[in-house]
Design a protein around this motif. Sequence first.
Motif, PDB file in Angstrom:
ATOM      1  N   ASP A 163     -20.521   2.382   0.316  1.00 16.57           N
ATOM      2  CA  ASP A 163     -19.483   3.032   1.112  1.00 16.57           C
ATOM      3  C   ASP A 163     -18.702   3.944   0.180  1.00 16.57           C
ATOM      4  O   ASP A 163     -18.161   3.491  -0.839  1.00 16.57           O
ATOM      5  N   VAL A 164     -18.637   5.219   0.531  1.00 15.81           N
ATOM      6  CA  VAL A 164     -17.983   6.211  -0.335  1.00 15.81           C
ATOM      7  C   VAL A 164     -16.856   6.882   0.452  1.00 15.81           C
ATOM      8  O   VAL A 164     -17.087   7.833   1.192  1.00 15.81           O
ATOM      9  N   PRO A 165     -15.614   6.388   0.326  1.00 14.63           N
ATOM     10  CA  PRO A 165     -14.497   7.002   1.043  1.00 14.63           C
ATOM     11  C   PRO A 165     -14.128   8.369   0.466  1.00 14.63           C
ATOM     12  O   PRO A 165     -14.557   8.753  -0.623  1.00 14.63           O
ATOM     13  N   ALA A 166     -13.297   9.078   1.226  1.00 14.15           N
ATOM     14  CA  ALA A 166     -12.762  10.374   0.803  1.00 14.15           C
ATOM     15  C   ALA A 166     -11.314  10.453   1.277  1.00 14.15           C
ATOM     16  O   ALA A 166     -10.736   9.442   1.677  1.00 14.15           O
ATOM     17  N   GLY A 167     -10.753  11.629   1.244  1.00 17.03           N
ATOM     18  CA  GLY A 167      -9.394  11.826   1.726  1.00 17.03           C
ATOM     19  C   GLY A 167      -9.373  12.173   3.208  1.00 17.03           C
ATOM     20  O   GLY A 167     -10.389  12.458   3.828  1.00 17.03           O
ATOM     21  N   ASP A 168      -8.186  12.140   3.773  1.00 13.55           N
ATOM     22  CA  ASP A 168      -7.941  12.558   5.152  1.00 13.55           C
ATOM     23  C   ASP A 168      -6.461  12.922   5.194  1.00 13.55           C
ATOM     24  O   ASP A 168      -5.893  13.303   4.158  1.00 13.55           O
ATOM     25  N   ILE A 169      -5.810  12.762   6.322  1.00 17.26           N
ATOM     26  CA  ILE A 169      -4.387  13.102   6.427  1.00 17.26           C
ATOM     27  C   ILE A 169      -3.576  12.320   5.403  1.00 17.26           C
ATOM     28  O   ILE A 169      -3.674  11.095   5.296  1.00 17.26           O
ATOM     29  N   ASN A 170      -2.772  13.037   4.621  1.00 17.53           N
ATOM     30  CA  ASN A 170      -1.882  12.483   3.593  1.00 17.53           C
ATOM     31  C   ASN A 170      -2.623  11.825   2.430  1.00 17.53           C
ATOM     32  O   ASN A 170      -1.993  11.125   1.617  1.00 17.53           O
ATOM     33  N   VAL A 171      -3.910  12.027   2.327  1.00 14.54           N
ATOM     34  CA  VAL A 171      -4.672  11.519   1.180  1.00 14.54           C
ATOM     35  C   VAL A 171      -5.383  12.710   0.550  1.00 14.54           C
ATOM     36  O   VAL A 171      -6.429  13.157   1.027  1.00 14.54           O
ATOM     37  N   GLY A 172      -4.762  13.227  -0.509  1.00 18.24           N
ATOM     38  CA  GLY A 172      -5.299  14.377  -1.219  1.00 18.24           C
ATOM     39  C   GLY A 172      -5.692  14.012  -2.631  1.00 18.24           C
ATOM     40  O   GLY A 172      -5.949  12.843  -2.951  1.00 18.24           O
ATOM     41  N   ALA A 173      -5.711  15.004  -3.505  1.00 14.50           N
ATOM     42  CA  ALA A 173      -6.168  14.798  -4.881  1.00 14.50           C
ATOM     43  C   ALA A 173      -5.332  13.750  -5.616  1.00 14.50           C
ATOM     44  O   ALA A 173      -5.863  12.950  -6.391  1.00 14.50           O
ATOM     45  N   ARG A 174      -4.017  13.733  -5.366  1.00 14.00           N
ATOM     46  CA  ARG A 174      -3.153  12.759  -6.039  1.00 14.00           C
ATOM     47  C   ARG A 174      -3.549  11.331  -5.667  1.00 14.00           C
ATOM     48  O   ARG A 174      -3.772  10.480  -6.544  1.00 14.00           O
ATOM     49  N   GLU A 175      -3.668  11.080  -4.369  1.00  9.99           N
ATOM     50  CA  GLU A 175      -3.975   9.730  -3.902  1.00  9.99           C
ATOM     51  C   GLU A 175      -5.384   9.304  -4.301  1.00  9.99           C
ATOM     52  O   GLU A 175      -5.617   8.158  -4.724  1.00  9.99           O
ATOM     53  N   VAL A 176      -6.354  10.219  -4.176  1.00 10.17           N
ATOM     54  CA  VAL A 176      -7.723   9.904  -4.576  1.00 10.17           C
ATOM     55  C   VAL A 176      -7.783   9.597  -6.060  1.00 10.17           C
ATOM     56  O   VAL A 176      -8.468   8.664  -6.496  1.00 10.17           O
ATOM     57  N   GLY A 177      -7.039  10.353  -6.864  1.00  7.94           N
ATOM     58  CA  GLY A 177      -7.009  10.095  -8.304  1.00  7.94           C
ATOM     59  C   GLY A 177      -6.485   8.716  -8.641  1.00  7.94           C
ATOM     60  O   GLY A 177      -7.068   7.997  -9.475  1.00  7.94           O
ATOM     61  N   TYR A 178      -5.393   8.331  -8.001  1.00  4.26           N
ATOM     62  CA  TYR A 178      -4.826   6.996  -8.259  1.00  4.26           C
ATOM     63  C   TYR A 178      -5.804   5.895  -7.849  1.00  4.26           C
ATOM     64  O   TYR A 178      -5.968   4.883  -8.543  1.00  4.26           O
ATOM     65  N   MET A 179      -6.461   6.080  -6.693  1.00  2.00           N
ATOM     66  CA  MET A 179      -7.399   5.054  -6.232  1.00  2.00           C
ATOM     67  C   MET A 179      -8.637   4.988  -7.115  1.00  2.00           C
ATOM     68  O   MET A 179      -9.128   3.896  -7.435  1.00  2.00           O
ATOM     69  N   PHE A 180      -9.125   6.144  -7.547  1.00  2.00           N
ATOM     70  CA  PHE A 180     -10.297   6.147  -8.409  1.00  2.00           C
ATOM     71  C   PHE A 180      -9.980   5.479  -9.747  1.00  2.00           C
ATOM     72  O   PHE A 180     -10.782   4.695 -10.276  1.00  2.00           O
ATOM     73  N   GLY A 181      -8.800   5.758 -10.285  1.00  2.53           N
ATOM     74  CA  GLY A 181      -8.401   5.129 -11.545  1.00  2.53           C
ATOM     75  C   GLY A 181      -8.346   3.621 -11.435  1.00  2.53           C
ATOM     76  O   GLY A 181      -8.795   2.901 -12.341  1.00  2.53           O
ATOM     77  N   GLN A 182      -7.812   3.124 -10.310  1.00  6.56           N
ATOM     78  CA  GLN A 182      -7.731   1.676 -10.120  1.00  6.56           C
ATOM     79  C   GLN A 182      -9.111   1.069  -9.939  1.00  6.56           C
ATOM     80  O   GLN A 182      -9.393  -0.027 -10.464  1.00  6.56           O
ATOM     81  N   TYR A 183      -9.987   1.751  -9.214  1.00  4.22           N
ATOM     82  CA  TYR A 183     -11.356   1.253  -9.052  1.00  4.22           C
ATOM     83  C   TYR A 183     -12.047   1.136 -10.411  1.00  4.22           C
ATOM     84  O   TYR A 183     -12.671   0.119 -10.730  1.00  4.22           O
ATOM     85  N   LYS A 184     -11.918   2.175 -11.223  1.00  7.94           N
ATOM     86  CA  LYS A 184     -12.541   2.185 -12.548  1.00  7.94           C
ATOM     87  C   LYS A 184     -11.971   1.075 -13.429  1.00  7.94           C
ATOM     88  O   LYS A 184     -12.710   0.407 -14.168  1.00  7.94           O
ATOM     89  N   ARG A 185     -10.682   0.858 -13.295  1.00 12.24           N
ATOM     90  CA  ARG A 185     -10.030  -0.186 -14.091  1.00 12.24           C
ATOM     91  C   ARG A 185     -10.535  -1.574 -13.712  1.00 12.24           C
ATOM     92  O   ARG A 185     -10.818  -2.410 -14.572  1.00 12.24           O
TER      93      ARG A 185
END
Length: 448
Positions: A163-185
Amino acid sequence: MLTDEYVKRVYAQVEARDPEQPEFLQAVMEVFETIEPVFKDHPEYEKSGVLERLVEPERVIKFRVPWIDDEGHVQVNRGYRIQFNSAIGPYKGGLRFHPTVTESVIKFLGFEQIFKNSLTGLPMGGGKGGSDFDPKGRSDAEVMRFCQSFMTELQRHVGQFTDVPAGDINVGAREVGYMFGQYKRLRNEFAGVLTGKGLEFGGSLARTEATGYGLCYYTQEALRVLRNDSFAGKTVVVSGSGNVAIFAIEKAQELGANVVTCSDSNGYIYDPNGIDLDIVKDIKLEHRGRIKEYADRVASAEYHEGCSEVWTVPCDIALPCATQNEIDEPHAQALVDNGCTVVCEGANMPSTPAAIAVYQNNGVLYGPAKAANAGGVAVSGLEMSQNSYRLSWTFEETDKRLQGIMESIVAESLAAAKQYGHEGDLMMGANIAGFIKVANAMVAEGII
């Protein structure tokens, strides 16, 4: 109204099971009404219970998201990920952070995503997710803490082959970056588990522009094929002022249109001289401001309270790019009465069923969301490919692929509509073309 007995029976089951989910029921009915002719040619679909399985998500994940605000208070939101259908590929679909997010909203979005992803021609199943969290008015630190908490749970259920999520309303580069960082961590792996990432860590050029650009490529191709026409010289009304709207305005202007409006949740601006996109980008992308600030900076512009009244502005082409059900029957009639002959949807399900009936009864060229706004998920799919190859394509290469995908969607939709006796009907064609691919895969894979 439904006429096929199998389709009627399955819809009655959906209505009985989910009576409190109006958005989901609306999406299902819109699809069911248009795919009925298919079942005469494909009795194996009923035998395999394709519809019964299609309307039930493979998995519904609902979880709490606790986080601490800047005052030290504990806040708790609801998180969702609905993995709807994986017949043709891993689940793919955005995450929406907005107070209006409910299970019904996520289900309708996930259901639509099945067919949208199918239309792109890329191997992606349908899914959607999000939260009732509202990032507006929150600090970067609060948004980061929320995103990290959200991903702490979501990471159990997603992955580059799952499952590969993406952004939508109110989820842009900032939010995706924070989520990707947490996933990697948490997972200790650098994988293409999210799309819409920053260019520095696996994102794709043209992803930010993709939905808006794709909407205009679709509209331009539909105009060319069905009307021997184009954007050139047309007056265009756009709703919204997020990424979809901004880049739809940009591409429409490049194609020769005069775009005179955009909006946010408070109201809309009207600039008869054409929207100055640099100012809109500064207000919305750089400072996260309100669109009414545009009128303070541009002498020719007017600001009007009430975002839905944007549809009373005379135009040739309307591109709704804000949210679901933003155009109702009276506003659709206002568009027609004021000369609009084309409506193509950048938002998800922005027109009510009654509004769509107005378009169809008045000969409006209507491009439904699942086809017209598929450019975003198309380039998300291209980002997944680039991540798998460990390389990055140029903007021009990605944009060319996007344009080709959108033109193919128009062609496939028109071919399917013609095959089933509704030549020129882009909505019926999109639903049928998207459905048949998924249905055939479901039959081939057995009753699962």
